[in-house]
Design a protein around this motif. Structure first.
Motif, mmCIF file in Angstrom:
data_model
loop_
_atom_site.group_PDB
_atom_site.id
_atom_site.type_symbol
_atom_site.label_atom_id
_atom_site.label_comp_id
_atom_site.label_asym_id
_atom_site.label_seq_id
_atom_site.Cartn_x
_atom_site.Cartn_y
_atom_site.Cartn_z
ATOM 1 N N VAL A 1 64.656 60.952 28.083
ATOM 2 C CA VAL A 1 65.315 61.611 28.648
ATOM 3 C C VAL A 1 65.005 63.148 28.782
ATOM 4 C CG1 VAL A 1 67.874 62.557 28.601
ATOM 5 C CG2 VAL A 1 67.188 60.285 27.366
ATOM 6 N N LEU A 2 64.889 63.394 30.123
ATOM 7 C CA LEU A 2 64.278 64.822 30.525
ATOM 8 C C LEU A 2 65.627 65.694 31.030
ATOM 9 C CD1 LEU A 2 61.610 66.681 30.958
ATOM 10 C CD2 LEU A 2 61.906 65.800 33.415
ATOM 11 N N ILE B 1 74.159 61.224 28.375
ATOM 12 C CA ILE B 1 75.292 62.103 27.879
ATOM 13 C C ILE B 1 74.933 62.427 26.464
ATOM 14 C CG2 ILE B 1 77.554 61.999 26.749
ATOM 15 C CD1 ILE B 1 78.249 60.064 29.278
ATOM 16 N N GLY B 2 74.295 61.606 25.814
ATOM 17 C CA GLY B 2 73.822 61.742 24.284
ATOM 18 C C GLY B 2 72.948 62.896 24.039
ATOM 19 N N GLN B 3 72.118 62.874 24.900
ATOM 20 C CA GLN B 3 70.934 64.003 24.797
ATOM 21 C C GLN B 3 71.416 65.280 24.388
ATOM 22 O OE1 GLN B 3 69.876 66.708 26.986
ATOM 23 N NE2 GLN B 3 67.905 67.046 25.486
ATOM 24 N N ASP C 1 63.760 67.560 14.632
ATOM 25 C CA ASP C 1 63.088 67.988 15.980
ATOM 26 C C ASP C 1 61.785 67.094 16.208
ATOM 27 O OD1 ASP C 1 65.050 69.829 16.882
ATOM 28 O OD2 ASP C 1 64.302 71.393 15.691
ATOM 29 N N GLY C 2 61.706 66.794 17.493
ATOM 30 C CA GLY C 2 60.574 66.016 17.723
ATOM 31 C C GLY C 2 60.470 64.308 17.392
ATOM 32 N N GLU C 3 61.478 64.018 16.963
ATOM 33 C CA GLU C 3 61.826 62.444 16.533
ATOM 34 C C GLU C 3 62.585 61.718 17.531
ATOM 35 O OE1 GLU C 3 63.541 61.863 12.682
ATOM 36 O OE2 GLU C 3 61.635 62.888 11.506
ATOM 37 N N PRO C 4 62.392 60.755 17.647
ATOM 38 C CA PRO C 4 63.276 59.819 18.606
ATOM 39 C C PRO C 4 64.881 59.863 18.318
ATOM 40 C CG PRO C 4 62.004 58.387 17.359
ATOM 41 C CD PRO C 4 61.626 59.754 16.904
ATOM 42 N N ALA C 5 65.527 59.867 19.388
ATOM 43 C CA ALA C 5 66.868 59.447 19.159
ATOM 44 C C ALA C 5 67.030 57.985 19.086
ATOM 45 C CB ALA C 5 67.747 60.061 20.146
ATOM 46 N N ARG C 6 68.150 57.308 18.903
ATOM 47 C CA ARG C 6 68.232 55.891 18.556
ATOM 48 C C ARG C 6 69.378 55.349 19.411
ATOM 49 N NH1 ARG C 6 68.777 55.131 12.674
ATOM 50 N NH2 ARG C 6 69.512 57.273 12.874
ATOM 51 N N GLN D 1 63.217 64.070 25.407
ATOM 52 C CA GLN D 1 63.492 63.658 24.242
ATOM 53 C C GLN D 1 63.290 62.065 24.382
ATOM 54 O OE1 GLN D 1 65.723 64.540 21.280
ATOM 55 N NE2 GLN D 1 64.558 62.562 20.736
ATOM 56 N N PRO D 2 62.537 61.628 23.420
ATOM 57 C CA PRO D 2 62.264 59.950 23.520
ATOM 58 C C PRO D 2 63.462 59.441 22.513
ATOM 59 C CG PRO D 2 61.222 61.317 21.769
ATOM 60 C CD PRO D 2 61.708 62.279 22.588
#
Length: 332
Positions: free
Chosen positions: A13-14, A61-63, A94-99, A268-269
């Motif tokens: 997500v950019l 939305i979650g980003q 920070d830097g880790e992926p969201a799930r 955001q990965p």
């Protein structure tokens, strides 16, 4: 676009901002994560499509939520497609992926698989819930279902509950590239006006469906003109631009909004992720007595539980559960 560029933008997500007109947004591309969400279940294509749309909306939305927060979408109706539920877990660091995880509940006997997918939800509500962690009261906002798609419901939600003009352009479906297996892909853009409106705006002249607020009810003057222009520009996007692999999200933003001064931030990965565990199942059952648990026990003397999101199957000894457990609850 090279293969390396394609992989770099998949499942991301950019976030971006249009500096000249006070509008922010996100571009999302879901590939492997969407396949993983859907392969946990055996849904018919109609249900898969609705879960895919909900998952894409959840990513967009979650980003915005903070680290370690959880954002959930719930769509509930009185039709055969009774429930679509999604969760977005903010990164731990920070830097880790969201799930992301998602599932749907439907009546296989009454659902019309040839009908418009959204029509199978019926009348109901669209809700966003945000869990900010321990010792914090969860936030919940609810609006009626309206507009003929989940994206339209989300636009109405932000206009009505947050008074933020919002617009989505989404596409999703199964795709096949030469020499590769069929897979799910989804892509979308979200535009949102920066917060300025009063939270107590009168709704007497609301123009949305069923008297709900719409974007044009919130803005006026130059802000309205700028919003209309950005919305018209977003309407020019086509499906291939949204899902690729022919154009990178940064190139897409420049094509759409180069005169509005697009500025992008760190991508955001996202990945598939479920938080279920036997320990959590045990905690949820800790409020029950031995008698209550007896009603849940199978003929073979075990108590089982299945995760609706990932399909994990837990088999437990009922004597170790509940507040009358005979042995210490050590999670074994």
């Amino acid at each position: 676009m090279t293969l390396g560029q394609k992989i770099a933008w998949d499942d991301t997500v950019l976030p971006f901002q249009l500096d000249k007109i006070d509008i922010r947004g996100r571009v999302a591309r879901l590939d492997g994560v969407l396949d993983q969400v859907l392969e946990q279940h055996d849904y018919p294509p109609l249900v898969e499509a609705m879960v895919a749309e909900a998952a894409l909306l959840t990513a967009l939305i979650g980003q915005t939520i903070k680290l370690r927060w959880k954002l959930s979408l719930q769509i509930r109706g009185d039709g055969p497609l009774r429930l679509i539920a999604t969760d977005y877990y903010g990164p731990s660091e920070d830097g880790e992926p969201a799930r992301i995880r998602a599932y749907a509940s439907y009546d296989a006997e009454t659902i019309d698989l040839d009908a418009n997918p959204f029509s199978q939800i019926g009348k109901g509500f669209f809700a966003i819930l945000i869990d900010q962690g321990n010792d914090m009261k969860p936030y919940q906002g609810i609006t009626p279902l309206s507009g003929g798609s989940l994206a339209a419901c989300a636009e109405t939600y932000f206009a009505q509950s947050e008074q933020l003009p919002t617009k989505f352009a989404l596409t999703y479906g199964r795709s096949t590239e030469r020499g590769e297996a069929e897979s799910w892909r989804a892509g979308g853009v979200m535009l949102q006006h920066m917060p300025k409106a009063s939270p107590l705006m009168a709704q007497d002249d609301a123009t949305g469906e069923e008297g709900l607020l719409a974007a044009q009810d919130i803005l006026d003057g130059d802000e309205q003109e700028n919003w209309n222009r950005a919305s018209i520009l977003l309407d020019t996007v086509d499906e291939l631009e949204l899902i690729g692999p022919s154009i990178a999200p940064t190139d897409l933003l420049y094509r759409l909004f180069h005169e509005e001064g697009p500025v992008v931030y760190g991508a955001q990965p996202v990945k598939f992720g479920c938080t279920c565990s036997e320990e959590k199942v045990r905690q949820s059952l800790s409020i029950y007595s031995a008698r209550d648990l007896g009603h849940m026990t199978k003929d073979d003397g075990t108590l089982t539980a299945d995760c609706q999101f990932c399909g994990a199957h837990y088999v437990m000894d009922p004597t170790t559960l509940g507040f009358e457990a005979e042995t210490p609850d050590d999670g074994q």
